[in-house]
Design a protein around this motif. Structure first.
Motif, short mmCIF file in Angstrom:
data_model
loop_
_atom_site.label_atom_id
_atom_site.label_comp_id
_atom_site.label_asym_id
_atom_site.label_seq_id
_atom_site.Cartn_x
_atom_site.Cartn_y
_atom_site.Cartn_z
N VAL A 1 -3.83 -3.71 8.37
CA VAL A 1 -3.66 -2.95 7.13
C VAL A 1 -4.90 -2.10 6.87
N SER B 1 -4.95 -3.99 -4.73
CA SER B 1 -4.84 -3.31 -3.45
C SER B 1 -5.85 -3.92 -2.48
N PHE C 1 -4.88 2.17 6.77
CA PHE C 1 -5.06 2.91 5.53
C PHE C 1 -6.51 3.22 5.20
N ASN C 2 -7.44 2.56 5.83
CA ASN C 2 -8.81 2.62 5.35
C ASN C 2 -9.82 2.67 6.49
N ASN D 1 1.65 1.40 -10.00
CA ASN D 1 1.71 0.15 -9.23
C ASN D 1 2.43 -0.96 -10.00
N GLU E 1 0.83 -1.21 0.00
CA GLU E 1 0.00 0.00 0.00
C GLU E 1 0.86 1.26 0.00
N LYS E 2 1.97 1.22 0.71
CA LYS E 2 2.88 2.38 0.70
C LYS E 2 3.47 2.59 -0.68
N LEU F 1 -7.17 -2.54 -0.18
CA LEU F 1 -8.17 -1.52 0.14
C LEU F 1 -9.32 -1.51 -0.85
N ASP F 2 -9.16 -2.19 -1.98
CA ASP F 2 -10.20 -2.24 -3.00
C ASP F 2 -11.11 -3.44 -2.87
N SER G 1 2.11 1.65 -3.46
CA SER G 1 1.03 2.07 -4.34
C SER G 1 0.79 3.56 -4.23
N ALA G 2 0.89 4.08 -3.01
CA ALA G 2 0.68 5.51 -2.81
C ALA G 2 1.77 6.32 -3.50
N ASN H 1 4.73 -3.88 -7.73
CA ASN H 1 4.16 -4.76 -6.72
C ASN H 1 3.82 -6.12 -7.31
#
Length: 226
Positions: A162, A136, A166-167, A128, A119-120, A138-139, A122-123, A131
């Motif tokens: 996680v 993700s 982040f979420n 992306n 995730e880090k 988060l999706d 990806s930000a 990876n």
């Protein structure tokens, strides 16, 4: 899209008629992924639907896994193998609905660290490209977890940190599904009553109701449905 993900993960992803298979092996507590893409024999021409990403949670190493791998008289299925323990306390503590061993806990922690790193990255990189996890966390729209202790532990240690980091405003739905459990082979596959699970994991955010509807049929590894 359908995925399973754990310290020993197998991921499936469908997209535009293609099937992408990503398998992993665990070496030294780390996850290594390899991918293949297969052309689907059929494609659909129906109205496009909103895609959903569903992750099925497996588990890290358990005390029963270690017991099975260290049998001097043979492994599971051999003539001298038994999962009958003379010490009930030992059986109930480590092998009945077997929980993660220290190795399994470390694997789940490694998973969380790896997903945090993804995730880090990806930000920092919108493309992306660097990876090896093909999505993700988060999706994800839905997490499905077996109601056996080892799978719930893996989810709580490997995934929840996680999501929380982040979420915090969008925690995906998570359901416990008996059909996601192993078949009943050993005492390690005998689960706890749903009432016990709901009390023990009341702060986990896991839905112990939806997935249990009608689960009395063909799911004897769950001790009862109440």
């Amino acid at each position: 899209k359908f995925h399973t993900f754990s310290s020993n993960a197998f991921l499936l992803s469908t997209n535009s008629g293609n099937l992408r298979s990503s398998s992993s092996t665990n070496k030294g507590g780390k996850l290594y992924l390899s991918s293949k893409t297969f052309k689907s024999s059929e494609t659909t021409t129906t109205t496009p639907m909103k895609k959903k990403r569903i992750v099925f949670i497996r588990h890290g190493c358990t005390y029963m896994n270690e017991y099975l791998s260290n049998q001097p008289n043979g492994t599971f299925g051999c003539a001298n193998f038994t999962d009958i323990f003379p010490d009930d306390k030992l059986r109930d503590e480590y092998y009945l609905d077997s929980k993660l061993s220290p190795k399994g806990i470390q694997q789940a922690q490694n998973l969380a660290e790896r997903l945090l790193l993804v995730e880090k990255n990806s930000a920092a990189d919108n493309n992306n490209n660097n990876n090896d996890v093909p999505f993700s966390i988060l999706d994800v729209d839905l997490f499905v977890v077996s109601p056996l202790t080892r799978a719930i532990q893996t989810y709580e240690i490997g995934i929840v940190p996680v999501l929380q980091k982040f979420n915090t405003n969008k925690i995906p739905t998570t359901i416990a599904l008996p059909l996601a459990s192993e078949r009943l082979y050993l005492i390690s596959d005998v689960g706890k009553p749903r009432s016990v699970l709901k009390q023990k994991y009341k702060n986990s955010g896991i839905d112990f109701d939806s997935g249990f509807l009608g689960s009395n049929e063909g799911n004897d590894h769950i001790q009862n449905n109440n």
